[in-house]
Design a protein around this motif. Structure first.
Motif, short mmCIF file in Angstrom:
data_model
loop_
_atom_site.label_atom_id
_atom_site.label_comp_id
_atom_site.label_asym_id
_atom_site.label_seq_id
_atom_site.Cartn_x
_atom_site.Cartn_y
_atom_site.Cartn_z
N VAL A 131 3.67 -5.19 -5.70
CA VAL A 131 3.37 -5.84 -6.98
C VAL A 131 3.45 -4.79 -8.08
CG1 VAL A 131 1.99 -7.67 -5.90
CG2 VAL A 131 0.87 -5.56 -6.66
N ALA A 132 3.28 -5.21 -9.31
CA ALA A 132 3.46 -4.30 -10.46
C ALA A 132 2.62 -3.02 -10.34
CB ALA A 132 3.15 -5.03 -11.75
N ASP A 133 1.35 -3.14 -9.93
CA ASP A 133 0.52 -1.93 -9.78
C ASP A 133 1.12 -0.97 -8.76
OD1 ASP A 133 -1.29 -2.82 -11.67
OD2 ASP A 133 -2.84 -3.38 -10.22
N ASP A 134 1.62 -1.53 -7.65
CA ASP A 134 2.25 -0.69 -6.63
C ASP A 134 3.47 0.03 -7.21
OD1 ASP A 134 0.48 -1.62 -4.56
OD2 ASP A 134 1.72 -3.41 -4.38
N LEU A 135 4.29 -0.71 -7.95
CA LEU A 135 5.51 -0.13 -8.52
C LEU A 135 5.18 1.01 -9.49
CD1 LEU A 135 7.69 -3.30 -9.17
CD2 LEU A 135 7.77 -1.72 -7.22
N ARG A 136 4.11 0.83 -10.27
CA ARG A 136 3.71 1.91 -11.18
C ARG A 136 3.28 3.14 -10.39
NH1 ARG A 136 2.09 -2.54 -14.20
NH2 ARG A 136 -0.01 -2.58 -13.33
N ALA A 137 2.60 2.93 -9.27
CA ALA A 137 2.17 4.06 -8.44
C ALA A 137 3.37 4.74 -7.78
CB ALA A 137 1.18 3.59 -7.37
N ILE A 138 4.33 3.96 -7.31
CA ILE A 138 5.52 4.51 -6.65
C ILE A 138 6.35 5.32 -7.64
CG2 ILE A 138 7.73 3.90 -5.56
CD1 ILE A 138 6.20 1.42 -4.40
N GLY A 139 6.46 4.83 -8.87
CA GLY A 139 7.28 5.50 -9.87
C GLY A 139 8.76 5.20 -9.67
N TYR A 140 9.60 5.84 -10.47
CA TYR A 140 11.03 5.53 -10.42
C TYR A 140 11.74 6.16 -9.23
CZ TYR A 140 11.60 10.09 -12.64
OH TYR A 140 11.55 11.42 -12.92
N SER A 145 7.67 12.14 -2.28
CA SER A 145 6.54 12.27 -1.34
C SER A 145 5.27 12.76 -2.04
CB SER A 145 6.91 13.21 -0.20
OG SER A 145 7.17 14.51 -0.69
N ARG A 146 5.39 13.35 -3.21
CA ARG A 146 4.20 13.83 -3.92
C ARG A 146 3.32 12.67 -4.40
NH1 ARG A 146 7.34 17.10 -8.27
NH2 ARG A 146 8.43 15.13 -8.08
N ARG A 147 3.86 11.46 -4.45
CA ARG A 147 3.10 10.31 -4.91
C ARG A 147 2.47 9.53 -3.75
NH1 ARG A 147 4.94 9.27 -10.46
NH2 ARG A 147 3.86 7.29 -10.33
N ARG A 148 2.67 10.04 -2.55
CA ARG A 148 2.24 9.33 -1.33
C ARG A 148 0.77 8.90 -1.38
NH1 ARG A 148 4.16 12.82 2.81
NH2 ARG A 148 2.60 14.21 1.99
N MET A 149 -0.14 9.77 -1.72
CA MET A 149 -1.57 9.42 -1.73
C MET A 149 -1.89 8.42 -2.84
SD MET A 149 -2.59 10.70 0.98
CE MET A 149 -4.28 10.18 0.84
N VAL A 151 0.20 6.19 -4.03
CA VAL A 151 0.76 4.92 -3.56
C VAL A 151 -0.17 4.31 -2.51
CG1 VAL A 151 2.68 3.85 -2.31
CG2 VAL A 151 3.13 5.53 -4.11
N PHE A 152 -0.65 5.12 -1.58
CA PHE A 152 -1.55 4.63 -0.54
C PHE A 152 -2.82 4.05 -1.15
CE2 PHE A 152 -5.09 5.28 2.42
CZ PHE A 152 -4.66 4.49 3.47
N GLY A 153 -3.41 4.76 -2.10
CA GLY A 153 -4.63 4.28 -2.75
C GLY A 153 -4.41 2.97 -3.48
N THR A 154 -3.31 2.88 -4.19
CA THR A 154 -2.99 1.65 -4.92
C THR A 154 -2.75 0.50 -3.96
OG1 THR A 154 -2.06 2.93 -6.74
CG2 THR A 154 -1.45 0.60 -6.63
N ALA A 155 -1.96 0.75 -2.92
CA ALA A 155 -1.65 -0.30 -1.94
C ALA A 155 -2.92 -0.76 -1.23
CB ALA A 155 -0.63 0.20 -0.94
N THR A 156 -3.83 0.16 -0.96
CA THR A 156 -5.10 -0.22 -0.34
C THR A 156 -5.86 -1.19 -1.24
OG1 THR A 156 -5.20 1.90 0.82
CG2 THR A 156 -7.27 0.71 0.57
N ARG A 157 -5.79 -0.95 -2.53
CA ARG A 157 -6.48 -1.82 -3.49
C ARG A 157 -5.77 -3.16 -3.68
NH1 ARG A 157 -5.37 -2.16 -8.56
NH2 ARG A 157 -4.33 -0.16 -8.71
N THR A 158 -4.44 -3.18 -3.64
CA THR A 158 -3.68 -4.41 -3.93
C THR A 158 -3.36 -5.25 -2.70
OG1 THR A 158 -1.54 -3.27 -3.78
CG2 THR A 158 -2.60 -3.36 -5.97
#
Length: 172
Positions: A131-140, A145-149, A151-158
């Motif tokens: 979803v949009a929050d996940d996409l913002r966490a993933i970035g372009y 791999s630096r965004r892994r944590m 992304v994990f935190g956001t996905a856990t929430r969403t």
């Protein structure tokens, strides 16, 4: 696919004849290392892998999910995990983000077609995508791999809402 004695036995794999899968029934035996490298061989990130004179690439190049491989199966319910697609894409003025969004839209159209094929055969499809929050966490850069944590935190929430919506959309 089953790893045995350091070699990968494709176990008679299944393919639909339209898009090649990594281990069709006539595929050569390959070392586990070569098979894994081929499974993430994406031009621009990881080089193609040559096995027995054939070039192998990540199947995600043809389809982000390969869900269409299940069209002829006896499955009643199919869960489609589509992290490279998204039905919740927001506009973004950043040039790199716009390129990423265009790639996601393209992949989403492929998944749309595969899901439609599954539904036409009477299968119930539960489709999970960012979803949009996940996409913002993933970035372009989907491979950062630096965004892994983050992304994990956001996905856990969403995740709970995403799954709840997917079950609702599948009438479950």
């Amino acid at each position: 696919m089953v790893a045995t004695s350091g070699l990968l036995d494709h176990g008679g794999g299944q393919c639909d004849g339209r898009s090649g899968c990594l281990w069709p029934p006539d595929a050569p035996r390959a070392s586990l290392v070569d098979a894994v490298c081929a499974s993430y061989a994406v031009p621009g990130w990881c080089p193609p892998v040559s096995i027995a004179g054939r070039t192998w690439l990540d199947g995600g190049i043809a389809s982000p999910t390969s869900a269409d491989f299940l069209v002829g199966s006896d499955m009643d319910v199919v869960i489609v995990l589509a992290p490279m697609a998204s039905r919740d894409i927001e506009p973004n003025p950043n040039l790199l983000a716009r390129a990423e969004r265009a790639a996601r839209r393209y992949m989403t159209r492929i998944v749309d077609q595969e899901v439609e094929l599954l539904r036409e055969t009477g299968k119930v499809v539960i489709w999970l995508d960012p979803v949009a929050d996940d996409l913002r966490a993933i970035g372009y850069n989907m491979m950062d791999s630096r965004r892994r944590m983050q992304v994990f935190g956001t996905a856990t929430r969403t995740a709970a809402d995403t799954v709840r919506k997917a079950l609702h959309d599948a009438n479950i």
